[in-house]
Motif scaffolding. Structure first.
Motif, PDB file in Angstrom:
ATOM      1  N   PHE A  46      10.950   6.498 -17.614  1.00  0.00           N
ATOM      2  CA  PHE A  46      10.038   6.437 -18.743  1.00  0.00           C
ATOM      3  C   PHE A  46       8.880   7.423 -18.671  1.00  0.00           C
ATOM      4  N   LEU A  47       8.518   7.885 -17.506  1.00  0.00           N
ATOM      5  CA  LEU A  47       7.393   8.801 -17.371  1.00  0.00           C
ATOM      6  C   LEU A  47       7.822  10.044 -16.605  1.00  0.00           C
ATOM      7  N   SER A  48       7.364  11.174 -17.067  1.00  0.00           N
ATOM      8  CA  SER A  48       7.567  12.371 -16.267  1.00  0.00           C
ATOM      9  C   SER A  48       6.571  12.336 -15.116  1.00  0.00           C
ATOM     10  N   ASP A  49       6.706  13.249 -14.198  1.00  0.00           N
ATOM     11  CA  ASP A  49       5.816  13.261 -13.047  1.00  0.00           C
ATOM     12  C   ASP A  49       4.378  13.544 -13.468  1.00  0.00           C
ATOM     13  N   THR A  50       4.200  14.469 -14.379  1.00  0.00           N
ATOM     14  CA  THR A  50       2.856  14.796 -14.842  1.00  0.00           C
ATOM     15  C   THR A  50       2.219  13.604 -15.549  1.00  0.00           C
ATOM     16  N   ALA A  51       2.983  12.908 -16.371  1.00  0.00           N
ATOM     17  CA  ALA A  51       2.449  11.732 -17.064  1.00  0.00           C
ATOM     18  C   ALA A  51       2.096  10.625 -16.084  1.00  0.00           C
ATOM     19  N   LEU A  52       2.909  10.444 -15.052  1.00  0.00           N
ATOM     20  CA  LEU A  52       2.613   9.447 -14.027  1.00  0.00           C
ATOM     21  C   LEU A  52       1.293   9.760 -13.337  1.00  0.00           C
ATOM     22  N   TYR A  88       1.349  17.811  -7.901  1.00  0.00           N
ATOM     23  CA  TYR A  88       1.439  18.408  -9.231  1.00  0.00           C
ATOM     24  C   TYR A  88       1.829  19.876  -9.144  1.00  0.00           C
ATOM     25  N   LEU A  89       1.225  20.596  -8.208  1.00  0.00           N
ATOM     26  CA  LEU A  89       1.565  22.015  -8.042  1.00  0.00           C
ATOM     27  C   LEU A  89       3.005  22.181  -7.587  1.00  0.00           C
ATOM     28  N   TYR A  90       3.482  21.289  -6.730  1.00  0.00           N
ATOM     29  CA  TYR A  90       4.872  21.339  -6.289  1.00  0.00           C
ATOM     30  C   TYR A  90       5.821  21.124  -7.465  1.00  0.00           C
ATOM     31  N   VAL A  91       5.497  20.169  -8.316  1.00  0.00           N
ATOM     32  CA  VAL A  91       6.348  19.877  -9.465  1.00  0.00           C
ATOM     33  C   VAL A  91       6.363  21.063 -10.432  1.00  0.00           C
ATOM     34  N   GLN A  92       5.235  21.712 -10.603  1.00  0.00           N
ATOM     35  CA  GLN A  92       5.179  22.850 -11.508  1.00  0.00           C
ATOM     36  C   GLN A  92       6.009  24.030 -11.001  1.00  0.00           C
ATOM     37  N   GLU A  93       6.116  24.165  -9.689  1.00  0.00           N
ATOM     38  CA  GLU A  93       6.891  25.266  -9.115  1.00  0.00           C
ATOM     39  C   GLU A  93       8.389  24.975  -9.089  1.00  0.00           C
ATOM     40  N   THR A  94       8.776  23.731  -8.813  1.00  0.00           N
ATOM     41  CA  THR A  94      10.188  23.427  -8.608  1.00  0.00           C
ATOM     42  C   THR A  94      10.847  22.747  -9.801  1.00  0.00           C
ATOM     43  N   THR A  95      10.087  22.141 -10.689  1.00  0.00           N
ATOM     44  CA  THR A  95      10.567  21.373 -11.845  1.00  0.00           C
ATOM     45  C   THR A  95      11.724  20.426 -11.516  1.00  0.00           C
ATOM     46  N   PRO A  96      11.486  19.398 -10.708  1.00  0.00           N
ATOM     47  CA  PRO A  96      12.533  18.408 -10.431  1.00  0.00           C
ATOM     48  C   PRO A  96      12.774  17.526 -11.650  1.00  0.00           C
ATOM     49  N   GLU A  97      13.930  16.876 -11.672  1.00  0.00           N
ATOM     50  CA  GLU A  97      14.270  15.987 -12.787  1.00  0.00           C
ATOM     51  C   GLU A  97      13.475  14.694 -12.751  1.00  0.00           C
ATOM     52  N   ALA A 106      10.548  11.856 -11.089  1.00  0.00           N
ATOM     53  CA  ALA A 106       9.171  11.851 -10.628  1.00  0.00           C
ATOM     54  C   ALA A 106       9.148  12.011  -9.114  1.00  0.00           C
ATOM     55  N   VAL A 107       8.187  12.744  -8.639  1.00  0.00           N
ATOM     56  CA  VAL A 107       8.050  12.990  -7.208  1.00  0.00           C
ATOM     57  C   VAL A 107       6.941  12.091  -6.677  1.00  0.00           C
ATOM     58  N   ILE A 108       7.285  11.235  -5.725  1.00  0.00           N
ATOM     59  CA  ILE A 108       6.288  10.391  -5.078  1.00  0.00           C
ATOM     60  C   ILE A 108       6.044  10.986  -3.702  1.00  0.00           C
ATOM     61  N   ASP A 109       4.972  11.727  -3.584  1.00  0.00           N
ATOM     62  CA  ASP A 109       4.658  12.354  -2.307  1.00  0.00           C
ATOM     63  C   ASP A 109       3.673  11.483  -1.542  1.00  0.00           C
ATOM     64  N   VAL A 110       3.384  11.880  -0.331  1.00  0.00           N
ATOM     65  CA  VAL A 110       2.533  11.071   0.539  1.00  0.00           C
ATOM     66  C   VAL A 110       1.114  10.979  -0.021  1.00  0.00           C
ATOM     67  N   SER A 111       0.614  12.065  -0.591  1.00  0.00           N
ATOM     68  CA  SER A 111      -0.768  12.040  -1.077  1.00  0.00           C
ATOM     69  C   SER A 111      -0.945  11.105  -2.273  1.00  0.00           C
ATOM     70  N   ILE A 112       0.104  10.909  -3.058  1.00  0.00           N
ATOM     71  CA  ILE A 112      -0.020   9.994  -4.198  1.00  0.00           C
ATOM     72  C   ILE A 112      -0.097   8.548  -3.717  1.00  0.00           C
ATOM     73  N   LEU A 113       0.402   8.275  -2.538  1.00  0.00           N
ATOM     74  CA  LEU A 113       0.303   6.923  -1.982  1.00  0.00           C
ATOM     75  C   LEU A 113      -1.128   6.582  -1.594  1.00  0.00           C
ATOM     76  N   LEU A 114      -1.989   7.593  -1.491  1.00  0.00           N
ATOM     77  CA  LEU A 114      -3.407   7.366  -1.243  1.00  0.00           C
ATOM     78  C   LEU A 114      -4.058   6.665  -2.430  1.00  0.00           C
ATOM     79  N   TYR A 115      -3.437   6.753  -3.588  1.00  0.00           N
ATOM     80  CA  TYR A 115      -4.036   6.172  -4.781  1.00  0.00           C
ATOM     81  C   TYR A 115      -4.152   4.664  -4.724  1.00  0.00           C
TER      82      TYR A 115
END
Length: 105
Positions: free
Chosen positions: A13-19, A63-72, A74-83
């Motif tokens: 339902f959400l793209s990575d940027t929207a998430l 976000y920068l990683y997603v912009q460079e690689t454009t995965p299908e 959502a990417v849950i990286d370690v830094s987002i778990l800090l949230y």
């Protein structure tokens, strides 16, 4: 399809940027509540600004990683778990500021 929705709800339902925008928006609302309960004191403004900067810096590498690689998905990286602890800290600060405000009358 139902299994995919249950296993990876955010990517359907959400793209990575929207998430990332949703997470940053949640943190912003919690910090605004904290600021309001602490009567926008100088200390609360510094603490809230610090939480927002840490939150922004946690979202930026993924976000920068997603912009460079454009995965299908959502990417849950370690830094987002800090949230999660960051939002918990903002919520606890707001609750403590509310209790302090109520006790002062």
């Amino acid at each position: 399809m139902l299994t995919q929705i249950i296993l990876n709800f955010s990517s359907v339902f959400l793209s990575d940027t929207a998430l990332r925008f949703v997470l940053f928006g949640e943190l912003f609302v919690l910090v605004l509540i904290y600021w309001a309960m602490a009567k926008f004191s100088r200390q609360s403004l510094w603490i809230g600004a610090g939480l927002m900067v840490i939150g922004f810096l946690a979202l930026l590498p993924g976000y920068l990683y997603v912009q460079e690689t454009t995965p299908e998905d959502a990417v849950i990286d370690v830094s987002i778990l800090l949230y999660y602890p960051l939002e918990l800290a903002a919520l606890l600060l707001a609750i403590f500021a509310f209790q302090k405000r109520q006790s002062q009358g």
